[in-house]
Design an enzyme around this catalytic site. Structure first.
Site, PDB file in Angstrom:
ATOM      1  N   ASP A  17       0.953  -1.067   0.146  1.00 48.64           N
ATOM      2  CA  ASP A  17       0.080   0.008  -0.049  1.00 48.64           C
ATOM      3  C   ASP A  17       1.043   1.164  -0.039  1.00 48.64           C
ATOM      4  O   ASP A  17       1.954   1.063   0.446  1.00 48.64           O
ATOM      5  CB  ASP A  17      -0.951  -0.189   1.334  1.00 48.64           C
ATOM      6  CG  ASP A  17      -1.685   1.262   1.296  1.00 48.64           C
ATOM      7  OD1 ASP A  17      -2.596   1.618   0.453  1.00 48.64           O
ATOM      8  OD2 ASP A  17      -1.787   1.812   2.368  1.00 48.64           O
ATOM      9  N   LEU A  18       0.444   2.308  -0.587  1.00 53.21           N
ATOM     10  CA  LEU A  18       1.153   3.674  -0.594  1.00 53.21           C
ATOM     11  C   LEU A  18       0.888   4.502   0.774  1.00 53.21           C
ATOM     12  O   LEU A  18       1.546   4.862   1.596  1.00 53.21           O
ATOM     13  CB  LEU A  18       1.179   4.197  -2.040  1.00 53.21           C
ATOM     14  CG  LEU A  18       1.474   3.272  -3.233  1.00 53.21           C
ATOM     15  CD1 LEU A  18       1.245   4.255  -4.340  1.00 53.21           C
ATOM     16  CD2 LEU A  18       2.760   2.621  -2.983  1.00 53.21           C
ATOM     17  N   ASP A  19      -0.333   5.219   0.529  1.00 53.81           N
ATOM     18  CA  ASP A  19      -0.859   5.987   1.494  1.00 53.81           C
ATOM     19  C   ASP A  19      -0.647   5.679   2.985  1.00 53.81           C
ATOM     20  O   ASP A  19      -1.508   4.561   3.206  1.00 53.81           O
ATOM     21  CB  ASP A  19      -2.130   6.872   1.006  1.00 53.81           C
ATOM     22  CG  ASP A  19      -2.100   7.467  -0.252  1.00 53.81           C
ATOM     23  OD1 ASP A  19      -1.026   7.735  -0.818  1.00 53.81           O
ATOM     24  OD2 ASP A  19      -3.320   7.742  -0.556  1.00 53.81           O
ATOM     25  N   ASP A 189      -1.121  -0.487   5.795  1.00 60.71           N
ATOM     26  CA  ASP A 189      -1.479  -0.054   7.306  1.00 60.71           C
ATOM     27  C   ASP A 189      -2.890  -0.190   7.591  1.00 60.71           C
ATOM     28  O   ASP A 189      -3.369  -0.233   8.740  1.00 60.71           O
ATOM     29  CB  ASP A 189      -1.309   1.448   7.287  1.00 60.71           C
ATOM     30  CG  ASP A 189      -2.377   2.104   6.514  1.00 60.71           C
ATOM     31  OD1 ASP A 189      -3.171   3.007   7.118  1.00 60.71           O
ATOM     32  OD2 ASP A 189      -2.169   2.268   5.358  1.00 60.71           O
TER      33      ASP A 189
END
Length: 239
Positions: A17-19, A189
């Site tokens: 995941d990025l954000d 996250d």
């Protein structure tokens, strides 16, 4: 710290995941939203009558009318911008052109940063052993933020592809990597989006808890992550 709930099986690729996993996205989005309002006020003065809350209320209304928009971050913003401009008095032609330009401006602003060198260094070491990809519900430009040379590709929802926790992007990723779903290890996250999304698709999961620059979260209902880590530094203990 590493907490093991389910022993990892051999895997052949890692997705991220990025954000809020590789960087704190909250201040980035807040700044981008304010810049967009300033941009609209400059190029479309009638928008000065609206605050951010007005645009957000319109977006919620449009998603309620067309639920598929909830699975396309860029499309939902584009439609909101176009409809908002028309509501404020611009013609359909003016609104359509203005919305396209405003969306492009917003994506540039929300991608106006570079992932920290420390994080990039960890990813570089992992990339020496495994293909790395991104699976995100957002619309950040991975190349602009420094991930283009590290990730083989980044998947975003839209055009019929649903957001996590739906398994669509995980299936697409495994197909493109030519691996079975249980050979993909996904790290993110969000307990709901990342852990449940990966588990629903049959992938292995690592939960980053707490999220980037956040307080620890509580697990929700659903499948457990295989592994829980408290810092990206813990990845070196797993590989």
């Amino acid at each position: 710290m590493v907490s093991v709930a389910i022993r990892l099986r051999p895997f052949r690729a890692i997705s991220f995941d990025l954000d809020d996993t590789l960087y704190d996205n909250r201040p980035i989005i807040m700044t981008a939203e304010q810049r967009l309002l300033n941009y609209l006020a400059e190029h479309h003065p009638l928008t000065q009558a609206w605050e951010l809350e007005d645009w957000q209320a319109l977006k919620r209304q449009l998603i309620e009318q067309c639920p598929s928009l909830a699975h396309d971050t860029s499309a939902s913003r584009l439609v909101t911008l176009e409809q908002g401009l028309m509501t404020l008095g611009y013609t359909k032609t003016e609104a359509a052109k203005g919305a396209q330009l405003a969306l492009a401006y917003f994506v540039r602003q929300r991608s106006d940063f570079v992932v920290a060198d420390e994080v990039l260094g960890k990813l570089e070491r992992l990339a020496e052993r495994y293909p790395l990809i991104g699976i995100t519900n957002g619309n950040v430009d991975a190349h602009r933020i420094g991930l283009g040379g590290l990730f083989e590709f980044v998947l975003h929802p839209g055009n019929g592809t649903r957001m996590k926790p739906y398994p669509d992007m995980f299936y697409q990723a495994c197909h493109r990597l030519n691996i079975s779903c249980d050979q993909l290890l996904h790290l993110g996250d969000s307990f709901k989006a990342d852990v449940q999304g990966a588990r629903r698709a049959g992938c292995q999961s690592v939960w980053l808890n707490p999220a980037f620059d956040r307080e620890p979260g509580e697990p929700g209902m659903g499948c457990l992550p295989h592994i829980t880590i408290t810092s990206l530094s813990d990845l070196s203990l797993l590989i």
